[in-house]
Design a protein around this motif. Structure first.
Motif, short mmCIF file in Angstrom:
data_model
loop_
_atom_site.label_atom_id
_atom_site.label_comp_id
_atom_site.label_asym_id
_atom_site.label_seq_id
_atom_site.Cartn_x
_atom_site.Cartn_y
_atom_site.Cartn_z
N ASN A 472 48.22 24.12 51.07
CA ASN A 472 47.07 24.34 51.95
C ASN A 472 47.53 25.12 53.17
O ASN A 472 48.53 24.77 53.79
CB ASN A 472 46.45 23.01 52.39
N LYS A 474 45.75 26.73 56.64
CA LYS A 474 44.57 26.90 57.47
C LYS A 474 44.94 27.75 58.67
O LYS A 474 45.91 27.44 59.37
CB LYS A 474 44.00 25.56 57.93
N GLU A 510 38.25 32.18 60.78
CA GLU A 510 39.05 31.06 60.30
C GLU A 510 39.08 31.12 58.78
O GLU A 510 38.14 31.59 58.13
CB GLU A 510 38.48 29.73 60.78
N THR A 512 40.86 29.14 55.06
CA THR A 512 41.62 28.09 54.41
C THR A 512 41.96 28.54 53.00
O THR A 512 41.07 28.90 52.22
CB THR A 512 40.83 26.77 54.35
N SER A 514 43.64 27.02 49.78
CA SER A 514 44.08 25.76 49.20
C SER A 514 44.24 25.93 47.69
O SER A 514 43.51 26.69 47.06
CB SER A 514 43.09 24.63 49.51
#
Length: 803
Positions: A472, A474, A510, A512, A514
């Motif tokens: 992950n 971020k 932003e 992420t 994953s």
């Protein structure tokens, strides 16, 4: 540091490891190519848990050691150093433990001393590799590269067991060549070129014809944590380059990592205490120093601390520019019998004033001659980059069949000034241009983590290493820019008035990334055949914001990528044949053209494909890798009419190539490092089909590097070195109307190592671009005709002493 006089047998050690389910005795089987057990050998084993000591001896001396698991648990082996036979070494390791060893050929049995109980446990044979997934591979003959590298979730593997073209450059090479940044190390690699002008604040790379940006470097396989800009190497033990897509093993890199992955392995404290200080000079006036301190503590030296620091300041080769750099890192680690853990922290800051290098953007097929790289096009530029990070890792071995690992880290990156976007645009045939300056202010916070379980077991005659891996990453970005332009000439530049920097930097995005993966490596026929199968499910979730905080774009897509790879050793450990089919991932595009029929459509992540065949062979300390590869990358293209286009992700860039890498000692005291690459980069499908079949941007037909070192026989400790690297011509634009000529560069070096008062003293002298050639070194972008500039002649000298 390993001695270059260590035996070739040790340096050519080939390895294999698999695990079978059982209890009781453990058998440690090592590979071939080392001295017979009856012959004396060089032993240097620190005090450590007895099980670890037996494991290392088995690998070093080509032994199969069987012992009762319960009897060695909790026992500590003393340090053993010197010239001993296997039996002598075992007697010293087992002294005071109540255990004895019997040696028959390459088979060793460890049991209780005769006076003790004769009760035994059932015998089960379990093999062990020469390199555990968490154990750093040893250096190859010549000490410039390692015998293995990290393959993401699979951990450290021997090069001969890895079904990819992979090179791991060592701390010895970094020290001997006085490298300061990752780019200084990768000039040794024939598959790597740079996509920014020398002296630029960012070091971006092109591997196998595809871009790898400075923000995409990994630390121990985790992205988003490496220093941004010039990544320093004072704290680095290894710089590893895995060619080709690798989403299966490490998850998706922030920019895709299509051509490959660059991984940094931090230093750890060695068994022997270290304190080393160096002072250095680089023309025209950069002065600096470094310090490297390492020490281990505890009754078995299980605790370690390593501190690295660097500072430099002064004028650079760019006329009028000065730079300051400060770096500090601390690494703590614990090496227990079942648990290994580490904590790394660093602070990296680089600032400049008095100008910054330019990128050269042409408007005509008539490319003017490359200017002297010392000419300062933006002499009023200034800027600063700062990265701070903390990274923790741990691995726990429940038993020899099951282990778990976890890692997590945080990095803050702040930047301000004219750190990129300084372009000399629309350059005509006589060098006149429009200068573009972009003032920037921003920051990026990254939180990266991974976790996994590794199981080892057997099914019939097949040994499995099964890994379940999750990642992950971020990231949150804030930025703002200002810009202005001026007119100038690349040979006679004006002194521009730089635009004022922004005062605030709002949140702009932003993301992420994953994923989870399942990978099974199966070994057959005593590890003569290794087959790796895997799947990774990757999700990409990003959101973009305008300066007012409103959402301007949203992206949430996922894709599954399979991979298959095989290694075959038909003639023993010295030759490996391999093949792979792997898929990489990069973020799909969004249609932003308001006139398009599918305006605002979001495409799923692009799946990049690689097919590769290769061979690796090692003969008496000299190794080679030859590979044939094809990488295809989808691109967003416009079809239909220019007034009402329809965008599709069916565009494609394809690169086919042949690579050759070589390293090692060709004869005693002579080392070679380098290779060559031949590529055919083609745009197979382009917007409106206009440039189909054209040569891909930044893909020269030939590029090569070759470095050599020679230890002079009549002056002990004195070494001469030289290196040449070259590329043929390449295109800057998709239409193939702008072409820069081929180039070559020659470097020279010398070093002298001696002892003064019992302390090691080393003096280094290096000259880059010996003949001071001025040339365009490559291209920056597939979409804009921007050329980069090679470095001028640069002289550096360093004096270091160990205490």
């Amino acid at each position: 540091m390993h001695s270059r006089k260590s035996s070739r047998a040790q340096l050519s050690l080939a390895t294999a490891r698999a695990f079978a389910l059982a209890a009781g005795f453990t058998s440690l089987a090592a590979a071939q190519g080392v001295p017979a057990p009856a012959a004396p050998m060089t032993v240097n084993l620190p005090s450590q848990p007895l099980r670890q000591a037996l494991d290392k001896l088995a690998r070093q001396a080509n032994l199969q050691i069987a012992y009762p698991e319960g009897l060695v648990a909790g026992k500590l082996a003393p340090a053993v150093s010197g010239q001993f036979t296997v039996k002598q070494t075992l007697d010293r390791l087992l002294a005071g433990s109540g255990l004895v060893a019997t040696v028959e050929g390459t088979s060793v049995t460890v049991k209780e001393a005769p006076a003790a109980s004769e009760a035994t446990l059932p015998t089960v044979k379990v093999s062990a590799t020469s390199t555990a997934p968490s154990e750093l591979p040893k250096a190859h003959a010549g000490q410039q590269v390692a015998k293995g590298a990290r393959l993401g979730a699979l951990g450290n593997l021997s090069v001969m067991d890895t079904p990819f073209n992979i090179t791991s450059y060592t701390a010895e090479l970094i020290e001997d060549q006085q490298a300061r940044t990752v780019a200084d190390v990768l000039v040794n690699d024939p598959s790597v070129r740079f996509t920014t002008s020398n002296g630029h604040m960012y070091e971006n790379f092109r591997v196998r014809g595809f871009d790898v940006n400075a923000s995409e470097l990994a630390i121990n396989g985790m992205f988003g944590l490496a220093p941004v800009g010039h990544s320093p190497v004072e704290f680095v033990e290894r710089v590893e380059v895995l060619k080709g897509p690798s989403a299966l093993f490490s998850g998706m890199a922030p920019g895709g990592g299509i051509g490959g992955v660059i991984n940094l392995v931090p230093k750890r404290a060695a068994n022997d205490p270290l304190t080393e200080v160096s002072l250095g000079y680089q023309s025209k006036g950069q002065l600096g120093g470094t310090v490297d301190v390492g020490h281990r503590f505890g009754d078995a030296k299980q605790w370690g601390v390593r501190v690295n620091g660097a500072y430099s300041d002064g004028d650079t080769e760019l006329d009028g520019q000065s730079k300051k750099r400060e770096f500090l890192s601390t690494a703590f680690d614990y090496q227990g019998e079942s648990l290994t853990a580490s904590l790394d922290a660093y602070h990296s800051k680089e600032s400049f004033e008095g100008g910054t290098p330019a990128m050269f953007w042409f408007s005509t097929p008539s490319i003017p001659e490359a200017p002297d790289p010392r000419i300062n096009q933006f002499r009023t530029g200034y800027g600063e980059l700062k990265s701070d990070a903390v990274i923790g890792r741990a691995e726990y071995e429940f038993n020899r069949h099951l282990s778990a690992f976890v890692g997590a880290g945080f990095r803050n990156y702040d930047y301000s000034g004219f750190i990129n976007g300084t372009h000399a645009r629309q350059i005509n045939a006589v060098g006149n241009y429009t200068g573009m300056m972009v003032g920037q202010l921003g920051s990026s916070d990254s939180v990266s983590s991974e976790a996994g379980i590794r199981g080892r077991f057997g099914t019939g005659g097949v040994q499995h290493e099964l890994v379940l891996h999750a990642t992950n990453l971020k990231q949150e970005d804030s930025s703002n820019t200002t810009s202005s332009s001026f007119t100038s000439n690349i040979y006679r530049p004006v002194t521009p008035v730089m635009v004022a920097l922004p005062t605030t930097a709002p949140k702009t995005g932003e993301s992420t990334l994953s994923s989870w993966a399942l990978v099974d490596t199966m070994s057959f026929m005593g590890e003569a055949v290794r087959l790796t199968l895997g799947l990774r499910d990757q999700e990409v979730d990003t959101t973009s914001y305008n300066t007012a905080g409103a959402v301007t774009g949203k992206y949430d897509e996922h894709a599954v990528t399979p991979s298959v790879a095989v290694v075959v050793k038909p003639w023993g450990a010295g030759v490996s044949l391999y093949a792979n089919y792997v898929q990489g991932l990069s973020k799909g595009d969004s249609v932003t053209d308001a006139a398009a029929t599918n305006y605002q459509q979001v495409f799923a992540p692009y799946k990049t494909e690689q097919k590769e065949l290769g061979a690796k062979w090692s003969v008496r300390g000299f190794s080679n890798t030859a590979s044939l590869f094809e990488i295809t990358k989808p691109t967003l293209v416009a079809l239909g009419t220019s007034t009402r286009p329809t965008y599709t992700d069916e565009g494609e860039k394809r690169v086919r190539g042949i690579e050759w890498n070589t390293f090692g000692e060709v004869v005693p005291h002579v080392r070679l490092l380098g290779g060559a690459t031949y590529t055919q980069g083609v745009l197979t499908k382009t917007a409106y089909n206009r440039n189909n079949g054209k040569v891909a941007v930044g893909a020269p037909r030939w590029q090569g590097n070759l470095g050599a070192e020679w230890d002079l026989p009549w002056i002990q400790g004195f070494t001469l070195s030289g290196r040449v690297f070259a590329s043929t011509s390449q295109y800057l634009d998709a239409a193939n109307t702008q072409e820069i000529p081929g180039w070559s560069q020659y470097d020279f070096g010398a070093r002298y190592t001696t002892r003064v008062g019992g302390r090691k003293l080393a003096v280094h002298l290096n000259v880059a671009n010996l003949f001071d050639r001025h040339y365009y070194s490559g291209s920056f972008s597939d979409s804009t005709p921007i050329a980069t500039l090679g470095a001028p002649r640069t002289v550096s000298a360093t004096v270091s002493m160990s205490f």
